[in-house]
Design a protein around this motif. Structure first.
Motif, PDB file in Angstrom:
ATOM      1  N   HIS A   1      26.801 -64.439  -2.150  1.00  0.00           N
ATOM      2  CA  HIS A   1      27.806 -64.827  -1.314  1.00  0.00           C
ATOM      3  C   HIS A   1      28.671 -63.178  -0.798  1.00  0.00           C
ATOM      4  N   PRO A   2      28.900 -62.995   0.371  1.00  0.00           N
ATOM      5  CA  PRO A   2      29.660 -61.761   0.782  1.00  0.00           C
ATOM      6  C   PRO A   2      30.907 -61.386   0.018  1.00  0.00           C
ATOM      7  N   CYS A   3      31.301 -62.529  -0.370  1.00  0.00           N
ATOM      8  CA  CYS A   3      32.746 -62.631  -0.995  1.00  0.00           C
ATOM      9  C   CYS A   3      32.703 -61.932  -2.333  1.00  0.00           C
ATOM     10  N   LEU A   4      31.691 -62.378  -3.099  1.00  0.00           N
ATOM     11  CA  LEU A   4      31.228 -61.763  -4.325  1.00  0.00           C
ATOM     12  C   LEU A   4      30.945 -60.308  -4.405  1.00  0.00           C
ATOM     13  N   LYS A   5      31.159 -59.643  -3.559  1.00  0.00           N
ATOM     14  CA  LYS A   5      30.739 -58.178  -3.529  1.00  0.00           C
ATOM     15  C   LYS A   5      32.212 -57.320  -3.253  1.00  0.00           C
ATOM     16  N   ASN A   6      33.373 -58.110  -2.894  1.00  0.00           N
ATOM     17  CA  ASN A   6      34.622 -57.510  -2.904  1.00  0.00           C
ATOM     18  C   ASN A   6      35.335 -57.434  -4.067  1.00  0.00           C
ATOM     19  N   PHE A   7      34.637 -56.561  -4.977  1.00  0.00           N
ATOM     20  CA  PHE A   7      35.446 -56.437  -6.109  1.00  0.00           C
ATOM     21  C   PHE A   7      35.077 -54.930  -6.731  1.00  0.00           C
ATOM     22  N   TRP A   8      35.811 -54.462  -7.561  1.00  0.00           N
ATOM     23  CA  TRP A   8      35.261 -53.312  -8.284  1.00  0.00           C
ATOM     24  C   TRP A   8      34.108 -53.519  -9.302  1.00  0.00           C
ATOM     25  N   TYR A   9      32.947 -52.738  -9.431  1.00  0.00           N
ATOM     26  CA  TYR A   9      31.932 -53.236 -10.165  1.00  0.00           C
ATOM     27  C   TYR A   9      31.677 -51.751 -10.984  1.00  0.00           C
ATOM     28  N   PRO A  10      31.831 -51.937 -12.457  1.00  0.00           N
ATOM     29  CA  PRO A  10      31.271 -50.552 -13.143  1.00  0.00           C
ATOM     30  C   PRO A  10      29.873 -50.585 -13.274  1.00  0.00           C
TER      31      PRO A  10
ATOM     32  N   TYR B   1      34.565 -69.655 -15.850  1.00  0.00           N
ATOM     33  CA  TYR B   1      34.098 -68.684 -15.052  1.00  0.00           C
ATOM     34  C   TYR B   1      33.222 -69.370 -13.973  1.00  0.00           C
ATOM     35  N   ARG B   2      32.402 -70.442 -14.133  1.00  0.00           N
ATOM     36  CA  ARG B   2      31.870 -71.177 -12.869  1.00  0.00           C
ATOM     37  C   ARG B   2      32.662 -71.559 -11.927  1.00  0.00           C
ATOM     38  N   LEU B   3      33.885 -72.479 -12.273  1.00  0.00           N
ATOM     39  CA  LEU B   3      34.721 -72.644 -11.347  1.00  0.00           C
ATOM     40  C   LEU B   3      35.317 -71.385 -10.602  1.00  0.00           C
ATOM     41  N   TRP B   4      35.580 -70.431 -11.188  1.00  0.00           N
ATOM     42  CA  TRP B   4      36.022 -69.163 -10.585  1.00  0.00           C
ATOM     43  C   TRP B   4      34.894 -68.626  -9.428  1.00  0.00           C
ATOM     44  N   ARG B   5      33.836 -68.454  -9.942  1.00  0.00           N
ATOM     45  CA  ARG B   5      32.873 -68.064  -8.974  1.00  0.00           C
ATOM     46  C   ARG B   5      32.583 -69.071  -7.893  1.00  0.00           C
ATOM     47  N   ASN B   6      32.557 -70.113  -8.165  1.00  0.00           N
ATOM     48  CA  ASN B   6      32.564 -71.159  -7.083  1.00  0.00           C
ATOM     49  C   ASN B   6      33.495 -71.088  -6.009  1.00  0.00           C
ATOM     50  N   ALA B   7      34.769 -70.696  -6.545  1.00  0.00           N
ATOM     51  CA  ALA B   7      35.823 -70.724  -5.394  1.00  0.00           C
ATOM     52  C   ALA B   7      35.749 -69.574  -4.662  1.00  0.00           C
ATOM     53  N   VAL B   8      35.252 -68.317  -5.471  1.00  0.00           N
ATOM     54  CA  VAL B   8      35.026 -67.183  -4.841  1.00  0.00           C
ATOM     55  C   VAL B   8      33.977 -67.263  -3.687  1.00  0.00           C
ATOM     56  N   GLU B   9      33.066 -67.895  -4.056  1.00  0.00           N
ATOM     57  CA  GLU B   9      32.032 -68.245  -2.649  1.00  0.00           C
ATOM     58  C   GLU B   9      32.177 -68.912  -1.784  1.00  0.00           C
ATOM     59  N   LYS B  10      33.338 -69.807  -2.136  1.00  0.00           N
ATOM     60  CA  LYS B  10      33.955 -70.766  -0.903  1.00  0.00           C
ATOM     61  C   LYS B  10      35.001 -69.866  -0.069  1.00  0.00           C
ATOM     62  N   GLY B  11      35.126 -68.808  -0.756  1.00  0.00           N
ATOM     63  CA  GLY B  11      36.311 -67.992   0.270  1.00  0.00           C
ATOM     64  C   GLY B  11      37.903 -68.350   0.003  1.00  0.00           C
ATOM     65  N   VAL B  12      37.870 -69.087  -1.185  1.00  0.00           N
ATOM     66  CA  VAL B  12      39.168 -69.354  -1.487  1.00  0.00           C
ATOM     67  C   VAL B  12      40.236 -68.142  -1.705  1.00  0.00           C
ATOM     68  N   LYS B  13      41.222 -68.136  -1.083  1.00  0.00           N
ATOM     69  CA  LYS B  13      42.188 -66.940  -1.268  1.00  0.00           C
ATOM     70  C   LYS B  13      42.759 -66.925  -2.571  1.00  0.00           C
ATOM     71  N   GLN B  14      43.609 -68.146  -3.052  1.00  0.00           N
ATOM     72  CA  GLN B  14      44.155 -68.116  -4.405  1.00  0.00           C
ATOM     73  C   GLN B  14      43.109 -68.504  -5.350  1.00  0.00           C
ATOM     74  N   LEU B  15      42.468 -67.524  -6.223  1.00  0.00           N
ATOM     75  CA  LEU B  15      41.471 -68.064  -7.085  1.00  0.00           C
ATOM     76  C   LEU B  15      41.966 -68.435  -8.361  1.00  0.00           C
ATOM     77  N   PRO B  16      41.315 -69.709  -8.915  1.00  0.00           N
ATOM     78  CA  PRO B  16      41.746 -70.108 -10.007  1.00  0.00           C
ATOM     79  C   PRO B  16      41.724 -69.410 -11.094  1.00  0.00           C
ATOM     80  N   PHE B  17      42.624 -69.546 -12.089  1.00  0.00           N
ATOM     81  CA  PHE B  17      42.751 -68.943 -13.492  1.00  0.00           C
ATOM     82  C   PHE B  17      43.059 -67.555 -13.368  1.00  0.00           C
ATOM     83  N   THR B  18      43.688 -67.136 -12.310  1.00  0.00           N
ATOM     84  CA  THR B  18      44.072 -65.798 -12.214  1.00  0.00           C
ATOM     85  C   THR B  18      45.490 -65.756 -11.609  1.00  0.00           C
ATOM     86  N   LYS B  19      46.181 -64.520 -11.862  1.00  0.00           N
ATOM     87  CA  LYS B  19      47.629 -64.611 -11.535  1.00  0.00           C
ATOM     88  C   LYS B  19      47.835 -64.174  -9.972  1.00  0.00           C
TER      89      LYS B  19
END
Length: 538
Positions: free
Chosen positions: A216-225, A520-538
């Motif tokens: 999903h394109p939303c998964l690309k919008n992060f910094w990756y080492p 982790y799976r719930l977080w990733r599912n939320a990212v791929e759904k385009g959720v603005k406030q991701l779970p388990f993150t401040k």
């Protein structure tokens, strides 16, 4: 607040359904299940002196049955009340166990007194037989009480497992579909409620099955080492894949890293087969040269035209090379992956693995498999615990394992950090991380190269034995050991991937120790759904 359990299904107090028959009528037992010998005043004073010597802080604990058990006017307890009941039950079991120990100690003293040679001079054989018969009865009663305590402990563990099943079920439940009549276990009996929870957990399992879908394109919008700084020299080209696109890393004239498409604009030749010339990557086919922003600056043997290839935002941060592959503007905040203070880096290893990065993360976020999978490496000789648990705050992606002294964190989008307390070589069980004097810190970066390939960056740090850094070829030894451990996992994960592609669900039935992987799976599912406030993150 969601109701999670009934009061009757939780309490282990003497008034609950687990209460045993009263033993006050049995000879030799009074009050708090203690054994007192029938003797004259002088002997009793001597016995009290022995009792007082034992009854220090170990036994001087009030009977918790006189404490107030949390009550509720409602049919079910809420989470806080349920936790209070669980804490009360643990206090009761602790008190009961202490009383069992004290009883056995009393009986031991009585046996010593009966068999005392000096005492035998004043007692007939018949009296001794009678005393020993009474002690035998008391020992049988004490033995029965120990079994009762064991049954209560077993019941408490069953109830804790039941509560964890309910909590896990709620974690997997889609919050948008929660209604007032869902997730309510049957209040009739504990067994019926447990069966209900099990069937619900099966229905609410995470679905990870079938061929891996395009990222999903939303998964690309992060910094990756993507690389360690020391691997990228001034004349080095490092080819990588990221989200199924080929890229090449190199350093520009200013020494700063760049990441451009690993395809020449002229004839689609792989640029990593070329070389670095004055801070530009030179194509080996016709010599076209590109700067770190993708601009073609040299075009030998022909008229120069304005040509540019795709590039990514690329920076160097904390001795690692990072890219931003997404279309959204890059975040100004880059995650910190440095080891904790006091640690020194001993090994940095890069491996290409033929598995989807999510499956590899699932594996790294799970420690319960260690005594079964890593039997020839770091977990050789480990015993299998009765329970493996991962403790974490309600809204967090980090916590610690029990009974292993390991702290672990998933750091979005694809990093796992862990600190391992080392108590004895090859033995981790029995202490928390803080109780251990030496530690090993690990970083795993699982870069999604393609839908069936992961670029793994592994870094190991120690807070002891700095001399190991100066031993020749030590890096090769660390790499050999890391590859051996990873191969133990890889054969299993490859099997998972094969079955997943053919339709099996690799998250069909999560249990309590899968908590971090589930999050982790719930977080990733939320990212791929385009959720603005991701779970388990401040």
């Amino acid at each position: 607040m969601v109701a999670i359990a009934t009061p009757a299904a939780l309490s282990l107090s003497p008034s609950s359904k687990f209460t045993t028959t009263n033993n006050n009528n049995n000879k030799g037992f009074k009050g708090r299940f203690m054994v007192f010998a029938a003797s004259n005043g002088g002997e009793e004073n001597g016995f009290d002196d022995k009792k007082n010597s034992w009854s220090s802080s170990l036994f001087n604990i009030d009977d918790p049955k006189f404490k107030i058990v949390p009550q509720s006017n409602r049919k079910f307890l809420d989470v806080n009340q349920a936790l209070e009941v669980a804490r009360y039950d643990l206090q009761y079991l602790d008190w009961r166990a202490r009383q069992d120990v004290l009883t056995i100690m009393h009986l031991h003293e009585k046996v010593v007194d009966v068999l005392n040679p000096l005492a035998r001079e004043y007692k007939s054989i018949g009296t001794l037989k009678k005393d020993l018969a009474e002690l035998q009865d008391e020992l049988a009663q004490a033995h029965k009480q120990v079994h009762i305590s064991e049954a209560r402990v077993s019941a408490a563990l069953d109830k804790l497992a039941y509560m964890e099943t309910l909590v896990n079920d709620k974690l997997l439940e889609d919050k948008t579909s929660v209604t007032s009549d869902t997730a309510t276990p049957s209040p009739t009996t504990y067994s019926a409620a447990l069966e209900t929870a099990k069937s619900k957990a099966q229905r609410k399992s995470i679905s990870v099955s079938g061929p891996v879908k395009p990222y999903h394109p939303c998964l690309k919008n992060f910094w990756y080492p993507i690389a360690f700084s020391r691997d990228l020299k001034d004349d080095t080209l490092i080819p990588i894949e990221c989200f199924e696109e080929p890229w090449v890393l190199f350093r520009g004239k200013d020494g700063k890293p760049g990441c451009v498409k690993n395809t020449c604009a002229h004839r689609a030749c792989p640029l990593d087969l070329g070389s670095v010339n004055e801070g530009r990557v030179q194509c080996p086919y016709h010599g076209w040269e590109y700067s770190t922003d993708g601009q073609c600056e040299k075009m030998p043997s022909t008229k120069f035209v304005n040509v540019k290839i795709k590039s990514l935002t690329c920076i160097e941060h904390e001795h690692m090379i990072w890219i931003w592959p997404g279309n959204e503007p890059s975040s100004p905040v880059i995650p910190s992956l440095n080891p904790p203070p006091g640690f020194q880096i001993h090994a940095e290893i890069v491996m290409e693995l033929p598995v989807e990065h999510g499956l590899l993360l699932d594996n790294l976020l799970d420690l319960a498999h260690a005594p079964f999978t890593h039997t020839s490496t770091f977990a050789k000789g480990w015993s299998v615990p009765s329970f493996v648990k991962f403790f974490t705050p309600e809204s967090a992606l980090q916590g610690y394992w029990d009974p292993y002294p390991i702290d672990m964190e998933f750091r979005p989008p694809c990093m796992v950090l862990s600190t391992i307390g080392i108590s004895k070589p090859g033995k981790l069980k029995g202490q928390s991380t803080k109780q251990c004097s030496t530690h090993l810190h690990q970083l795993h970066v699982c870069l999604p190269s393609s839908r069936n390939k992961t670029r793994l960056l592994y870094r190991m740090s120690l807070d002891f034995a700095p001399v190991l850094q100066h031993i020749p070829f030590m890096h090769h030894l660390w790499k050999h050991f890391a590859e051996k451990v990873l191969n133990e996992d890889l054969r299993l994960v490859l099997g998972q991937q094969d079955r997943m592609i053919n339709g099996a669900n690799v998250w069909n039935w999560p249990v309590s120790y899968d908590k971090l992987g589930v999050r982790y799976r719930l977080w990733r599912n939320a990212v791929e759904k385009g959720v603005k406030q991701l779970p388990f993150t401040k």
